[in-house]
Design an enzyme around this catalytic site. Structure first.
Site, PDB file in Angstrom:
ATOM      1  N   LYS A 140       0.862  -1.187   0.000  1.00 34.33           N
ATOM      2  CA  LYS A 140       0.000   0.000   0.000  1.00 34.33           C
ATOM      3  C   LYS A 140       0.896   1.233   0.000  1.00 34.33           C
ATOM      4  O   LYS A 140       1.918   1.266   0.698  1.00 34.33           O
ATOM      5  CB  LYS A 140      -0.901  -0.027   1.238  1.00 34.33           C
ATOM      6  CG  LYS A 140      -1.952   1.083   1.263  1.00 34.33           C
ATOM      7  CD  LYS A 140      -2.904   0.922   2.459  1.00 34.33           C
ATOM      8  CE  LYS A 140      -3.974   2.015   2.477  1.00 34.33           C
ATOM      9  NZ  LYS A 140      -4.920   1.868   3.605  1.00 34.33           N
TER      10      LYS A 140
ATOM     11  N   SER B  56      -9.910   1.962   2.756  1.00 34.96           N
ATOM     12  CA  SER B  56      -8.997   2.723   1.925  1.00 34.96           C
ATOM     13  C   SER B  56      -7.965   1.871   1.188  1.00 34.96           C
ATOM     14  O   SER B  56      -7.333   2.349   0.246  1.00 34.96           O
ATOM     15  CB  SER B  56      -8.251   3.738   2.793  1.00 34.96           C
ATOM     16  OG  SER B  56      -7.389   3.070   3.689  1.00 34.96           O
TER      17      SER B  56
ATOM     18  N   SER C  23     -10.252  -0.383   6.944  1.00 38.37           N
ATOM     19  CA  SER C  23      -9.623  -0.228   5.624  1.00 38.37           C
ATOM     20  C   SER C  23      -8.912  -1.461   5.079  1.00 38.37           C
ATOM     21  O   SER C  23      -8.508  -1.463   3.923  1.00 38.37           O
ATOM     22  CB  SER C  23      -8.642   0.939   5.648  1.00 38.37           C
ATOM     23  OG  SER C  23      -9.336   2.159   5.618  1.00 38.37           O
TER      24      SER C  23
END
Lengths: 479, 483
Positions: free
Chosen positions: B76, B151, B175
């Protein structure tokens, strides 16, 4: 109307830890800009603070030495505001739960009285960097070397009643943190900084007046001047029908005045909240006990001991303990000289202090060592030289590497103690001044000093004064 | 190649069926061919991946390989990577190259894993749909008109489309779990403090936790083994030994007590999703679990409490992005205030600004007690609810998300509706508990995730419970058409 001044002080001390309070970067002063700042000090994304436990130990030391409460549970909080030299947009400080609270410092005032000044709290926090507004073609430069340097902020109660008292408190605190070895006390470099909260109220009134906070005070002299200026300003304002507005004022040393920086309305809302990146600081009694064992003799304890052990006056002792190094110098000198401590104290607080002051030197940089001073004092004590001659030897000693004895020998400064030699000198002077002798004998006692002066002059000051007095008295009496 | 799980790839590498170079090239090729449909990567680290694969193959040849050596992993874009751009999905960090690695990145490097690329995400991890990225929305490979969740939407889409065998995510309010649910993945949010946050760009420090996303519980266990551990650089990481999470995957589930919070199965839950979860509960009963009804009475307060605490922390955490030292700076600032206002005004997206404003307000003088302090009290009440629950049951089971993947744009103009996507996941963050989302079925062709919550540091047991389920079901093996 009579006015009373009320002063509270906030002192920021940079702690002498090797590395910063939340990072491993060095705290050394004076390095090239931004060479002592790591990713954490720069507030880079994703980096995290880790508490330097040494700073906690130092805070405990301070707390113990001011009889304060050491909190078993204290919390770091974020103080949020934007400034270019504050890299994270917040300062890690302590707010609701400081590490040290409710202590006090006893200070000795000029009139000989002792006053207790309350210390509300002392908390740990990080220093900011420095903005530099020159040499960047209208832009500003930022040096983050100082960012993250550990500070302890010591907040007093509004217990001081004059600028003089404020200075005594500050000097006592300054001595204390240096004794503890937690701050180098260098005010020029900003290691010991002070903000003063000043207000006035009619004498006898118990309610506090509106205060102004004075900033930018970087020497004892300026602090005293700034406070006195501010007191006068507030009294004049009120007596002229005005009211004091709560505000922060900057002291301008060049103009010797304070001027407003920001008012209460413009003050930042710092939005304090506990820093979620740091755990609460837990301090166990065992750690406090351990730190207590490391505490040195504190100024007040030392002052009392010096008075008792060396039979010094309170004044002499208090001057000597103003710094740990000075007191150490005194004790080393006495030990090596084996002369009266009073003589040593007089010389250190007098001649030596004046010379250091003239050359702008700290005691640790004195060119005359305790051993050399001890040699000199021994020669005074054993009548080899007089106190007056000793001053000349001292001057030579300051400049040269020669020993005290060799200076005395080479310069021929040895005191004349041979009584027949002294008698001869006196006889010569009396013979040369028959008129004065007659006047003395007819009752003009004051002329005694004239004869002493003449003999001293003739001998180059080397005659032992006591012997001279005795023999001269006898001769003048016609014996 | 791309259909293999991490465990299968690792076994193949060990057996020398293929090399890390071959695996890495296969995934890089897929990214090149397919990611234009998904937008799941912000940066593809082709050069770095080749270097890493070479090192991994050398380790494998020497016989000193570790479980993840040679496995390509997508990171990420919230984890800082030394020398490689780290954007956090924001324009304000569009030019940011960190001079350090996040601890998680260091751990993967030390494990010999291959850095495939940096995945797309909601800006500063704020969002539940991945529509809040400066780099554009990510599409759900199950339906390109729908969001992948957020997210960690880029990580979820990339793994679901098998552009990477595994990816990291971060979970502040759901997330990792919510996008895992919406993309049919297995994702784990560890106990707060289990995985170091150093170098992971902070959104809400007291809630953020990094974790793995993959297709199976076994893969997640392998990844967690690399990520977990005490870090001297993170004061909130916990100094506790890291077990071998794969060693207990096959332990029996007989006798485990599973609690169903009645608050998670009320009228707000979509009936079709409820059916999927009920079927999963049946499977657990078959595996020997006993099912208990429990209550988490304060959990209904978790969304409002979260939307005070998280914005409050973010308003402070994001203050460092000021255009002074790094990142985006506005053109020709006329003075300091202009520099701040325009750098931040132009650098941050709408959702980030909204949360900074909410948080600034919540911490302001006069409002602090009513908002921040009260939210912290609610947090304690929620933790107490869980303590009470875990005195009765071993695990808590429910849906991960109230709905399946929604359409792009469907909720983007209604923040409250969007915030409610995390209604089941947020409580675990507020209490710091570990949680997982596991594929449990489909509604109208879209994946449904089941959430499992455990007590503190029970990740090994959680993975065991998830793995047990995956041995008797094959939802997690389903892959989206066209990928």
């Amino acid at each position: 109307m009579k006015w009373e001044t009320v002063i509270g002080l906030e002192v920021h001390c940079q702690l002498t830890t090797k590395s910063k309070i939340f990072s491993g970067a060095a705290t050394a002063y004076g390095a090239a800009p931004n060479t002592q700042a790591c990713a954490i000090d720069l507030g880079m994304p994703g980096v995290l603070p880790v508490l330097n436990i040494e700073a906690v130990h130092m805070a405990i030391k301070l707390g113990l030495s001011i009889d304060a409460t050491i909190s078993p549970h204290s919390v770091f909080a974020r103080k949020n505001y934007f400034y270019p030299d504050l890299p994270k947009g917040y300062q890690i400080s302590q707010f609701e739960l400081p590490i040290v609270s409710q202590g006090h410092l006893d200070i000795d005032l000029e009139d000989g009285t002792r006053k207790r000044v309350g210390i509300t709290r002392a908390h740990l926090e990080e220093d900011a960097g420095k903005s530099m507004h020159e040499d960047f073609n209208g832009m500003s430069g930022i040096d983050l070397n100082r960012a993250g340097t550990p500070l302890i902020e010591i907040v007093s109660e509004p217990d001081m009643r004059s600028a003089k008292e404020a200075i005594v408190y500050l000097k006592s605190l300054h001595a204390l943190v240096r004794y503890l070895g937690i701050c180098d006390g260098n005010m020029q470099e900003g290691s010991f900084r002070c903000d003063a909260n000043v207000s006035v109220r009619p004498l006898g009134e118990s309610k506090l007046g509106t205060r102004c906070e004075l900033k930018n005070l970087n020497s004892f002299r300026f602090i005293e001047r700034a406070i006195n200026f501010e007191i006068a300003r507030q009294i004049e304002l009120i007596e002229g029908g005005g009211t004091v507005i709560q505000q922060t004022r900057l002291y301008d040393a060049d103009k010797n005045e304070t001027r407003p920086l920001r008012s209460k309305e413009e003050a930042n809302d710092y939005r304090y909240f506990p820093d979620p990146d740091l755990l609460p600081v837990a301090i166990e009694q065992a750690l406090i006990d351990k730190v207590r064992l490391e505490l040195p003799e504190l100024p007040q304890q030392k002052c009392e001991r010096l008075q008792k052990q060396y039979e010094l006056s309170a004044y002499d002792a208090s001057v000597l303990v103003s710094s740990r190094e000075l007191a150490d110098y005194f004790e080393a000198t006495v030990k090596q000289a084996q002369v009266s401590a009073k003589l040593a104290a007089n010389w250190i607080n007098g001649e030596l202090a004046a010379a250091l002051n003239r050359h702008n030197l700290e005691i640790t940089a004195s060119p005359i060592t305790p051993a050399q001073l001890a040699d000199l004092l021994r020669r005074i004590a054993d009548n080899t030289i007089s106190g007056k001659i000793a001053k000349s030897v001292f001057e030579i000693l300051w400049e040269s590497k020669e020993s005290v004895d060799s200076i005395i020998e080479k310069q021929g400064l040895r005191q004349v103690t041979d009584s027949s030699a002294i008698e001869k000198m006196i006889d010569d002077i009396l013979a040369a001044n028959p008129q004065h002798v007659a006047e003395y004998r007819s009752g003009k006692d004051k002329l005694f000093g004239f004869f002493v002066g003449q003999v001293m002059k003739a001998s180059g000051g080397k005659v032992n004064p006591q012997q001279l007095n005795d023999v001269l008295k006898k001769k003048l009496a016609g014996q | 190649m791309h259909n293999h799980t991490i465990a299968e790839l690792a076994a193949g590498l060990k057996a020398k069926k293929f090399s890390s170079k071959e695996i890495t090239e296969a995934f890089l090729k897929r990214i090149k061919e397919l990611d234009n449909k998904l937008n799941s990567f912000i940066t593809v680290c082709e050069e770095q991946a080749h270097k890493d694969a070479q090192i991994a193959d050398a380790m494998l040849a020497k016989g000193n390989a570790k479980p993840l050596t040679g496995i390509p992993i997508a990171q990420k874009d919230i984890f800082c990577t030394q020398g490689i751009k780290t954007t956090c999905g924001s324009k304000i960090l569009d030019n940011f190259i960190a001079p350090y690695d996040a601890t998680t990145i260091t751990h993967y490097k030390q494990a010999g894993a291959v850095l495939l690329g940096k995945t797309n995400m909601d800006e500063f991890a704020m969002g539940s749909s991945n529509e809040n990225s400066f780099y554009g929305p990510v599409k759900n490979p199950w339906d390109l008109n729908r969001v992948p969740g957020g997210s960690s939407g880029g990580s979820a889409a990339a793994v679901a489309a098998r552009l990477a065998p595994g990816a990291t995510g971060t979970d502040t309010g759901g997330s990792i779990r919510q996008p895992a649910a919406l993309c049919n993945l297995t994702g784990l949010k560890p106990t707060y403090g289990r995985v170091s946050r150093y170098g992971m760009i902070a959104f809400a420090s007291s809630l953020d936790q990094g974790g793995p996303m993959a297709r199976t519980a076994e893969d997640v266990a392998m990844m967690l083994g690399v990520m977990a551990g005490f870090d001297t650089k993170d004061s909130t990481s916990v100094d506790k030994p890291v077990p071998d999470y794969t060693a207990t995957l096959n332990d029996s589930l007989a006798g485990i007590k599973i609690g169903l919070p009645k608050e998670f199965f009320n009228a707000g839950l979509d009936a079709n999703i409820a059916k999927v979860i009920e079927a999963a509960i049946k499977e657990y009963e078959k595996l020997g679990a006993t099912i208990h009804s429990i209550s988490l009475p304060n959990c209904e307060l978790s969304v409002p409490a979260y939307y005070v605490v998280a914005p409050a922390e973010c308003s402070s955490n994001l203050a460092r992005f000021d255009g002074v030292r790094y990142g985006f700076r506005c053109a020709n600032p006329k003075d300091l205030e202009d520099l701040y206002k325009r750098s931040r005004g132009e650098g941050f997206g709408a959702e980030v600004k909204r949360r900074i404003m909410i948080g600034t307000y919540a911490l302001s003088a006069g409002y602090y007690d009513a908002y921040y302090l009260k939210a912290q009290k609610i947090r304690r009440l929620i933790s107490d609810d869980f303590r009470q629950a875990f005195s009765q049951v071993d695990f808590i089971l429910g849906p991960t998300s109230p709905s399946t993947a929604f359409k792009i744009g469907e909720k983007s103009n209604d923040p409250i509706k969007m915030y409610l996507s995390d209604i089941y996941t947020i409580a675990a963050n507020l209490a710091g508990l570990p949680g997982m989302s596991i594929p449990a079925g489909f509604v109208d062709g879209l994946p449904v995730g089941m959430q499992l919550l455990g007590n503190y540091f029970t990740e090994a047991r959680l993975l065991n419970v998830a793995h047990g389920y995956q041995q008797v079901t094959d939802w997690h093996k389903k892959t989206p058409e066209n990928f």
